[in-house]
Design an enzyme around this catalytic site. Structure first.
Site, PDB file in Angstrom:
ATOM      1  N   HIS A   1       0.816  -1.209   0.000  1.00  0.00           N
ATOM      2  CA  HIS A   1       0.000   0.000   0.000  1.00  0.00           C
ATOM      3  C   HIS A   1       0.851   1.261   0.000  1.00  0.00           C
ATOM      4  O   HIS A   1       0.514   2.250  -0.646  1.00  0.00           O
ATOM      5  CB  HIS A   1      -0.923  -0.005   1.224  1.00  0.00           C
ATOM      6  CG  HIS A   1      -1.862   1.155   1.286  1.00  0.00           C
ATOM      7  ND1 HIS A   1      -2.981   1.240   0.481  1.00  0.00           N
ATOM      8  CD2 HIS A   1      -1.859   2.278   2.046  1.00  0.00           C
ATOM      9  CE1 HIS A   1      -3.629   2.361   0.754  1.00  0.00           C
ATOM     10  NE2 HIS A   1      -2.968   3.013   1.696  1.00  0.00           N
TER      11      HIS A   1
ATOM     12  N   HIS B   1     -10.264   2.912  -0.262  1.00  0.00           N
ATOM     13  CA  HIS B   1     -10.398   2.423   1.111  1.00  0.00           C
ATOM     14  C   HIS B   1     -11.267   1.167   1.055  1.00  0.00           C
ATOM     15  O   HIS B   1     -12.268   1.040   1.758  1.00  0.00           O
ATOM     16  CB  HIS B   1     -11.009   3.489   2.022  1.00  0.00           C
ATOM     17  CG  HIS B   1     -10.203   3.722   3.259  1.00  0.00           C
ATOM     18  ND1 HIS B   1     -10.746   3.881   4.495  1.00  0.00           N
ATOM     19  CD2 HIS B   1      -8.858   3.790   3.441  1.00  0.00           C
ATOM     20  CE1 HIS B   1      -9.793   4.062   5.394  1.00  0.00           C
ATOM     21  NE2 HIS B   1      -8.635   4.016   4.775  1.00  0.00           N
TER      22      HIS B   1
END
EC number: 6.3.5.3
Length: 758
Positions: A67, A116
């Site tokens: 990420h 998200h």
């Protein structure tokens, strides 16, 4: 040691970090549990020349996570820079928190989209809410005032139990956070497909505005400058979120990961926004970074690496909500509503005064050094002593193997040509209604009515319009248009073309309002990069998007990669979501999608071909996915955009709507319902192909009386086919010689789906 460290450490002098790390040399370090491979762990030891401390291991694990480090995507993402078209408007490109473009009159706009996804599955409300909060802080950290948000949402089947759990929470989280911030939500998309069951996609975009001279950077220059942490206190929420949730696939244990989801406080963030704007106005900030993924670890390493190169942090000074947190937990916490600023010593008092005025807790936790080391102390001991660039910029880079998915050839060979088409006028009529009522094409009012679209008073167009439009300058009418689009089915069939089709639709949507497309952001949602088939999809999609941006003359300003979107071994359809920002010289000349003028001429712009691969018709009627997506024609897209922009500037159009999912039929349905007037048209050629094909580079426009000849000249000059369809008017959607559907029947079909699941 700095004066700050001397003031805030214990009486005993700090001990060497090597000694701290080697006190328990036989104790196993949990690098695998933190998402690191054995090779990555060995590399950390090589960099440091010793065993890392627990705190150092925490920093490297989150900063080298997929990420944060983009370790599987970097080799491909470089194309966005290498192939970037020349743009005089680009002020800040990739590498910062968000890109910045010049929009004229001394104003600059920054925008970005991020994902998200995994947190929103685990805890839908907080996952979506903090997704909004995080992207808003990215924009804030560039020196801009956030002015609007958008979202791109994808769920499993509309009637699936998993969707019924996730969708209401996600929508409530977006509205609860965005509405509380007082930011209008001006557009986006909501898509349902079985591939997203148990792995929804929640992509959030924010746009902000500033003067050119107010742009801020994420760097820490100037030895002796103070490091200030301000905003909410640090707690246990979100610990390991970047490495635990965003860098792993889902399985039946996913619900146990709830502690890794951040908890948001939009009212604190609203105060933080106003506090930052006042700090910027008084020029009190040398560098600034928001705390999102990887928290303090990310902010300190990135600021130090991009600045003078060194920083000393007293971790004891970090305000805590939970006094039991260990140093590594403080470093990994992703508690929301936090920022880190670099401030000159002489400006610290004023900085703290402004924070106190806005009731924002602020604490000096360190200072910039010229040592080239990031050093952190905790209770008198040095627990971190690393070169910050090795964590922030020098993580592992993988050239993962890739090859086409094993089933791709058979998927492409399974064309929609074998599917039975509507055979009668009644069948065509029913197909129009089925599409209008289908999950992906039906009205999303149940969702969008929960968002405040007009707060702040500068929203000119908002969903369900082709693009959201925001006014920036009252006097001149200067404004921007933004659209966010993607199509996972197209990309599954052909990743190269699918990414280009996502871009071309967003580009076309912006142009349909009359705006000049200027720049691009993206959020690339894919399965596991360790799967060669997924990695091939990703590589081809990036290449396609980079090539298309070059052809259309719109640079990528930044974005996000979201990997590991799969449950067990089943990846989602590859889903690049592309945002395009365009400029309106005067928003008073924008064009909406409604057909408001009785008797206005309807004209189809662009060429219609028989193209049904990945189409909504095949998906809705047969649940079919196969063949090839529509042909990409970027030259035709540029030509169409030139016509739409010129026609809007000259006031020729009363309405315009791009043609995409569902074809001409769906475009007409949406525009008629939006304007409250029907239409009467005559179809050229095969009625089925004309109504439902999803050929790109097309739009349907309503022409103001007297503008017909001028529009024809614009189309001829640009080489854009223009076909007269009929006229606006009445209370029905009428196709001459085939069928008539009253608007009330269309509206009932179009609006009934989502409320029935609420």
């Amino acid at each position: 040691m700095s004066a700050l460290a001397a003031e805030q450490t214990a009486a005993e002098p700090p001990v060497d970090s090597v000694a701290v790390a080697e006190r328990t040399p036989d104790q196993r370090q949990p690098y695998a549990e933190l998402g690191m491979t054995e090779e990555e762990y060995r590399r950390v030891r090589q960099i440091l020349g010793r065993r890392p401390t627990a705190a150092e291991l925490a920093i490297y694990s989150v900063m080298w996570s997929e990420h944060c480090s983009y370790k599987s995507s970097k080799v491909h993402l470089r194309q966005f820079g290498e192939k970037a078209p020349k743009s005089d408007a680009l002020l800040v490109g990739m590498g910062e928190n968000a890109g910045v473009v010049d929009v004229g009159r001394g104003l600059a706009v920054t925008f970005k989209v991020e994902s998200h996804n995994h947190p929103s599955y685990v805890e839908p409300y907080q996952g979506a809410a903090t997704g909004v909060g995080g992207i808003v802080r990215d924009i804030l950290s560039m020196g801009a005032r956030p002015i609007a948000v958008m979202d791109s949402l994808r769920f499993g089947p509309a009637d699936a139990p998993d969707t019924q759990r996730v969708l209401p929470g996600v929508v409530a989280g977006i509205s609860g956070y965005g509405n509380s911030l007082g930011l209008p939500n001006i557009g986006g998309e909501t898509v349902f497909d079985p591939c997203y069951e148990k792995n929804p996609l929640v992509n959030a975009l924010c746009v902000g505005v500033m003067r050119h001279e107010d742009i801020k950077r994420a760097h820490a220059p100037g030895p002796g400058n103070k490091v200030i942490l301000f905003g909410a206190a640090t707690g246990p929420d979100g610990i390991g979120g970047a490495s635990v949730l965003a860098s792993a696939t889902f399985d039946e244990e996913s619900q146990a990961k709830r502690p890794s989801v951040q908890v948001g406080d939009p009212f604190m963030e609203k105060l933080l926004i106003e506090c930052c704007m006042e700090l910027y106005r008084e020029d009190l900030v040398v560098g600034i970074q928001d705390l999102g993924a990887a928290g303090v670890s990310c902010a300190t390493t990135e600021l130090a690496a991009a600045g003078t190169g060194g920083m000393h942090i007293v971790l004891d000074a970090v305000p805590l909500r939970d006094a039991t947190l260990r140093p590594e937990e403080i470093l990994m916490s992703e508690s929301q509503e936090r920022m880190m600023a670099v401030v000159e010593p002489g400006k610290v008092d004023r900085f703290l005064q402004i924070c106190a005025k806005w009731e924002i807790p602020a604490t000096v936790i360190g200072e910039v050094t010229d040592t080239g080391r990031l050093v952190m102390t905790w209770r008198g001991e040095v627990i971190v002593d690393i070169p910050p660039g090795t964590a922030a910029d020098e993580g592992p880079v993988y050239e993962r193997p890739y090859e086409p998915p094993a089933d791709l050839a058979s998927l492409q060979a399974d064309t929609p040509g074998r599917l039975a088409r509507p055979a009668t006028a009644e069948d065509l009529r029913n197909t129009v209604l089925w599409l209008a009522a289908s999950p992906n094409l039906s009205s999303k009012t149940w969702i969008t009515s929960q968002y405040d679209r007009y707060v702040l008073g500068n929203t000119v167009l908002a969903m369900p319009e082709d693009a959201g439009v925001i006014r920036l300058d009252e006097e001149s009418g200067l404004g921007v248009a933004i659209s966010l689009d993607g199509n996972g089915r197209y990309t599954r069939l052909d990743p190269y073309a699918g990414a280009q089709l996502a871009l071309s639709e967003a580009y076309r949507n912006v142009a349909a309002t009359g705006a000049r497309p200027l720049a691009v952001t993206n959020c690339l949602n894919f399965g596991s990069p360790e799967d060669p088939g997924v990695m091939w999809q990703f590589a081809r999609a990036v290449e396609g998007l980079a090539d298309a941006c070059q052809a259309l003359g719109v640079p990528v300003t930044g974005g996000n990669v979201s990997f590991y979107n799969q449950t067990d071994d089943q990846p989602i359809n590859p889903t690049p979501v592309v945002g395009v920002l365009g400029v309106h010289d005067d928003v008073r000349r924008r064009v909406g999608m409604a057909f408001p003028g009785e008797g206005h001429l309807l004209v189809l712009l662009g060429e219609t071909r028989e193209e049904f691969g990945g189409s909504e018709w095949a998906h809705v009627v047969y649940g079919h996915l196969g063949g090839l997506p529509p042909l990409v024609d970027l030259a035709a897209e540029r030509a169409l955009a030139s016509v739409l922009i010129a026609a809007a500037r000259e006031g020729l159009l009363s309405g315009a709507h791009d043609i995409s999912d569902g074809g001409l039929s769906q475009a007409l349905v949406e525009s008629c319902l939006r304007g409250g007037l029907g239409c009467r048209i005559t179809l050229p050629g095969d009625p089925f192909v004309t109504l439902f094909s999803e050929s790109v580079a097309r739009a349907v426009v309503a022409v103001r009386p007297g503008g017909e000849a001028r529009l024809a000249k614009l189309c001829e000059a640009a080489g854009v086919p223009a076909t007269q369809l009929g006229r606006v008017g009445g209370d029905s959607f009428i196709v001459e010689g085939l069928f008539s559907i009253p608007l009330h029947e269309l509206r009932e079909a179009h609006e009934r789906l989502l409320p029935s699941y609420a």
